[in-house]
Motif scaffolding. Structure first.
Motif, PDB file in Angstrom:
ATOM      1  N   THR A 236     100.725  47.899  19.531  1.00 12.27           N
ATOM      2  CA  THR A 236     100.441  47.477  18.185  1.00 12.27           C
ATOM      3  C   THR A 236      99.522  46.376  18.100  1.00 12.27           C
ATOM      4  O   THR A 236      99.019  46.286  16.902  1.00 12.27           O
ATOM      5  N   PRO A 239      95.349  47.609  17.425  1.00  8.72           N
ATOM      6  CA  PRO A 239      94.738  47.960  16.078  1.00  8.72           C
ATOM      7  C   PRO A 239      94.406  46.564  15.283  1.00  8.72           C
ATOM      8  O   PRO A 239      93.620  46.189  14.544  1.00  8.72           O
ATOM      9  N   ALA A 293      99.032  57.752  18.630  1.00  7.82           N
ATOM     10  CA  ALA A 293      97.889  57.167  18.134  1.00  7.82           C
ATOM     11  C   ALA A 293      96.906  58.133  17.410  1.00  7.82           C
ATOM     12  O   ALA A 293      96.240  57.625  16.357  1.00  7.82           O
ATOM     13  N   ILE A 296      98.184  58.747  13.941  1.00  8.37           N
ATOM     14  CA  ILE A 296      97.719  57.739  13.160  1.00  8.37           C
ATOM     15  C   ILE A 296      96.474  57.444  12.392  1.00  8.37           C
ATOM     16  O   ILE A 296      96.014  57.432  11.595  1.00  8.37           O
ATOM     17  N   ALA A 297      95.366  57.926  13.539  1.00  6.02           N
ATOM     18  CA  ALA A 297      94.135  57.745  13.368  1.00  6.02           C
ATOM     19  C   ALA A 297      93.663  58.860  12.122  1.00  6.02           C
ATOM     20  O   ALA A 297      92.624  58.465  11.561  1.00  6.02           O
ATOM     21  N   GLN A 300      93.648  56.915   8.616  1.00  7.63           N
ATOM     22  CA  GLN A 300      93.263  55.667   8.580  1.00  7.63           C
ATOM     23  C   GLN A 300      91.992  55.547   7.590  1.00  7.63           C
ATOM     24  O   GLN A 300      91.153  56.564   7.706  1.00  7.63           O
ATOM     25  N   LYS A 305      89.712  50.578  12.365  1.00  5.36           N
ATOM     26  CA  LYS A 305      91.260  51.057  12.536  1.00  5.36           C
ATOM     27  C   LYS A 305      91.044  52.193  13.250  1.00  5.36           C
ATOM     28  O   LYS A 305      91.819  52.640  14.126  1.00  5.36           O
ATOM     29  N   TYR A 309      92.532  53.169  16.896  1.00  6.12           N
ATOM     30  CA  TYR A 309      93.891  54.011  17.427  1.00  6.12           C
ATOM     31  C   TYR A 309      93.196  54.843  18.154  1.00  6.12           C
ATOM     32  O   TYR A 309      93.642  55.620  19.218  1.00  6.12           O
ATOM     33  N   SER A 313      94.695  56.032  21.721  1.00  9.20           N
ATOM     34  CA  SER A 313      94.820  57.328  22.150  1.00  9.20           C
ATOM     35  C   SER A 313      93.944  57.706  23.502  1.00  9.20           C
ATOM     36  O   SER A 313      94.638  58.508  24.437  1.00  9.20           O
ATOM     37  N   LYS A 545     101.190  54.050   9.761  1.00  3.90           N
ATOM     38  CA  LYS A 545     101.376  53.983  11.397  1.00  3.90           C
ATOM     39  C   LYS A 545     102.838  54.207  11.774  1.00  3.90           C
ATOM     40  O   LYS A 545     103.326  53.423  12.564  1.00  3.90           O
TER      41      LYS A 545
END
Lengths: 625, 99
Positions: A236, A239, A293, A296-297, A300, A305, A309, A313, A545
């Motif tokens: 964490t 990012p 990741a 999450i990407a 965003q 960001k 991510y 990844s 996230k």
């Protein structure tokens, strides 16, 4: 040339000292030139070393002096010059140099520019020390050095409280990982009596696989790698590290820092070959990180960001490659990733520069008209990371997918899903930023401009590298001769990797390429008419996230704070302070009572004196004291 | 003469000295009583010295006398100063030294 290897870290160190000591007096331009030249000089030496190693094909250890000499334990300050370290030298100094050049323009408005270059040089110095060390202790010094420099650079704009918090988070997360590395090192020292690679790996030769001590050491090292290379559960910080200036993000994500974990495991491949359990752990954690990741990407909205991510990844993919025993493939992906990720970050910096500091892609769009070079180079970066055939990312990613398939098809299918997501979020980013109508304010549109040459030239160089960088590692179906693996073979060779049938490999390539192209088309259609309604349901979970930060806050940070507060209240205040203050209070209370004896009556004093003498006399007379 | 006579005389002098020190309030009297105790000890030292035929104790006595002389000089000076300040040599009014 090999004997001059100490020059490689020396130049950045000198640059750091000059800029670091004189940062108040040196003019900005001079500071930038000094910083860049220092890296250029070590790049030149690295090139010489690289070609010498490539031609000679041997590993040499350059002994400088004994660092620790205590009884039987001798830890030399020595540099390991072989295929692996010389390759990393080229990546670090080459890409580091481009980032320095870029920074001379990007940071020119900043008043702390000379200090910034001093930090940057120290960062490169630490990373060089990390890869050059001939034993784990030297590596650990560099390892800690990059942690420190990342803290300094992430919190470079220290007047913003959020930024300094991000820097602290990076540092603390790294420290947790470092502890693992340190414990692993101590175990190596206790069981093998040495930290030098050559001795340690020599003792491992012929050892039987699966001994629990190898597994424990390998797991401890891997914990160190999860901290530095941002894997579950310590990812964490990466990012959040976006708080630093954009070139710093490029440096952390591409050339230095996060590749340290990959380097360490590739370097220790002889150890990991003996620890199948640890290898599997590496593979599964890597895969899980890659998928987490990537999801999450996809949701965003901050341009940096998304890239952050994506780095997490891609690092996951590298660990997957390490975990299935394809060490050279992981290093190959480190190299290609360094090219295109540096390109993407520097491109995003160029965009942010043009937008006057805006990072929200919802407020961008249509930037391609105004900044053609940035657009084209960014597109090349996206094509490379997505894995379109012909670009560097394709070769390395395809190799990872093929190795995963050979190891276990389930890993392959999951990794393929990760690769598809990569294509989607990168092209979502690209389309939202560079195509369509402009969505920012009128003022911002008026100021849109292409960046100066110091920014665009590094972009162009990196774009070229992102295209051609992959051709050193052609897949076996095209060429039997894998230049990259041949080069690394004396140091690292793949373990337990099965060769696939050519037909299978063609099929894998076809499947992944088709799916990637499909995902690009999906990204295009999704972003064609963007509507930014607030995310709901699962999409909101992704945008937040997976609430991992909140989860960490609840299960670790708050209990820790609670325990600390309790300790503060009961142990510190009541216990230690109570004891110290209690002594003082007792003495004061006692002296209040004793004061009553001092009446000031001389007759009384004399009386007490006589009685006292009599008592002493009696004691010595009757008990012979 | 037997040694006991000296012992009894010395003890009597010493006890008179102690009682005087404890009972009296006049600083000069107390001072004289202290001197009397000193001299009781001196007497004892000389008596024992004669008894054992060892003269080293007599050296002590000379030292004692010298020290006592110095003490008298200082002590009397203090008492004189005290009298000039408070016009009295009563020790019970000296309790103002406290605090």
């Amino acid at each position: 040339m090999t004997n001059l290897v100490y020059l490689v870290p020396l130049f950045p160190l000198i640059g750091f000292l000059i800029n670091g000591i004189g940062w108040r007096r040196i003019p900005k331009t001079a500071g930038g030139v000094i910083g860049s030249l220092a890296i250029l000089a070590s790049f030149a030496v690295s090139l010489g070393i690289f070609f010498e190693v490539k031609n000679a094909g041997t590993a040499t250890t350059v002994h400088l002096f004994d660092f620790i000499r205590s009884g039987k334990l001798i830890i030399p300050f020595a540099f390991q010059v072989d295929a692996l370290s010389s390759l990393f030298l080229l990546i670090i100094t080459g890409i580091g140099f481009l980032i320095h050049v870029y920074s001379t323009s990007y940071m020119h408005e900043d008043e702390g520019m000379v200090k910034y270059f001093a930090y940057l040089n120290l960062f490169v110095f630490s990373m060089l020390l990390l890869v050059l060390g001939a034993n784990y202790l030297i590596m650990f010094i560099g390892w800690e050095g990059v942690g420190l420099c990342s803290y300094l650079l992430i919190g470079f704009w220290f007047k913003n409280r959020d930024y300094t918090n991000a820097a602290k988070k990076a540092f603390v997360m790294n420290r947790i990982g470092d502890l693992g590395f340190l414990v692993g090192m101590l175990m190596v020292l206790f069981h093998f009596g040495t930290l030098t690679y050559a001795d340690f790996f020599g003792q491992l030769q012929g050892a039987s696989s699966g001994d629990s001590i190898y597994t424990w050491i390998a797991i401890c090292f891997f914990i160190g790698a999860t901290g530095k290379s941002a894997q579950i559960p310590l990812y964490t910080w990466l990012p959040d590290a976006m708080a630093g200036p954009t070139p710093v993000s490029a440096l952390i994500h591409a050339a230095t820092m996060v590749t340290a974990g990959i380097y360490m495991i590739a370097r220790s491949s002889a150890l990991y070959n003996l620890a199948p359990f640890a290898l599997n752990l590496v593979a599964y954690i890597g895969l899980a990180t890659a998928l987490l990741a990537a999801t999450i990407a996809m949701r965003q909205y901050d341009i940096k960001k998304v890239l952050a991510y994506s780095t997490v990844s891609q690092l996951g993919f590298m660990f997957l490659a390490l975990g299935v025993g394809a060490y050279t493939t992981a290093v190959f992906h480190v190299m290609t990733h360094a090219f295109f990720k540096a390109l993407l970050f520097l491109g995003s910096g160029s965009v942010i520069h043009a937008m006057g500091g805006e990072q929200d892609i919802r407020k961008m769009g249509g930037l391609g008209k105004h900044m053609r070079i940035t657009q084209i180079t960014f597109l090349i970066g996206c094509l490379a990371i997505a894995g379109i055939p012909g670009f560097s990312g394709f070769f390395s990613k395809d190799e990872i997918l093929a190795s995963a398939f050979a190891h276990n098809p389930v890993l392959f299918y999951l990794a393929l899903a990760g690769a598809m997501m990569t294509a989607f979020y990168m092209f979502r980013l690209y389309f939202l930023t560079f195509t369509g109508p402009f969505r920012g304010t009128h003022d911002q549109e008026h100021h849109l401009h292409e960046s100066p040459a110091a920014i665009t030239i590094p972009l162009i160089v990196l774009a070229i590298l992102s295209v051609v960088g992959g051709y050193v590692g052609l897949p076996p179906v095209i060429s039997e001769h894998h230049t990259f693996n041949t080069y690394l073979a004396p140091v690292v060779s793949n373990f337990n990797v099965h060769h696939l049938e050519h037909a299978t490999e063609w099929m894998l390539m076809g499947v992944s390429t088709t799916l990637v192209i499909v995902m690009i088309i999906v990204a295009y259609s999704v972003t064609k008419r963007p509507n930014f309604i607030p995310n709901t349901g699962f999409a909101a979970v992704l945008e937040n996230k997976w609430y991992v930060d909140e989860l960490y806050d609840i299960i670790i940070v708050r209990p820790l704070n609670g325990v600390s507060n309790a300790f503060n209240r009961f142990v510190e205040k009541a216990g230690i302070d109570g004891m110290v203050n209690g002594v003082g209070k007792t003495v004061r209370w006692g002296s209040d009572r004793m004061r009553m004896l001092q009446t000031g009556q001389v007759g009384f004093y004399i009386f007490v004196m006589v009685i006292g003498i009599t008592v002493l006399f009696a004691l010595s007379f009757f008990w012979n004291l | 003469m037997p040694i006991q006579y000296y012992l009894f005389l010395s003890m009597a002098l010493f006890c008179i000295g102690i009682m005087g020190t404890l009972m009296r309030r006049n600083a000069i009297i107390i001072f004289m009583c202290i001197e009397m105790m000193l001299n009781a000890v001196n007497l004892l030292l000389v008596a024992f010295s004669k008894m054992y035929g060892d003269s080293s104790a007599q050296i002590f006595v000379f030292f004692n006398m010298v020290v006592a002389a110095a003490e008298v000089a200082v002590g009397l000076a203090i008492i004189v100063m005290m009298y000039r300040k408070v016009h009295s040599v009563d020790i019970n009014i000296l309790n103002r030294l406290k605090h």
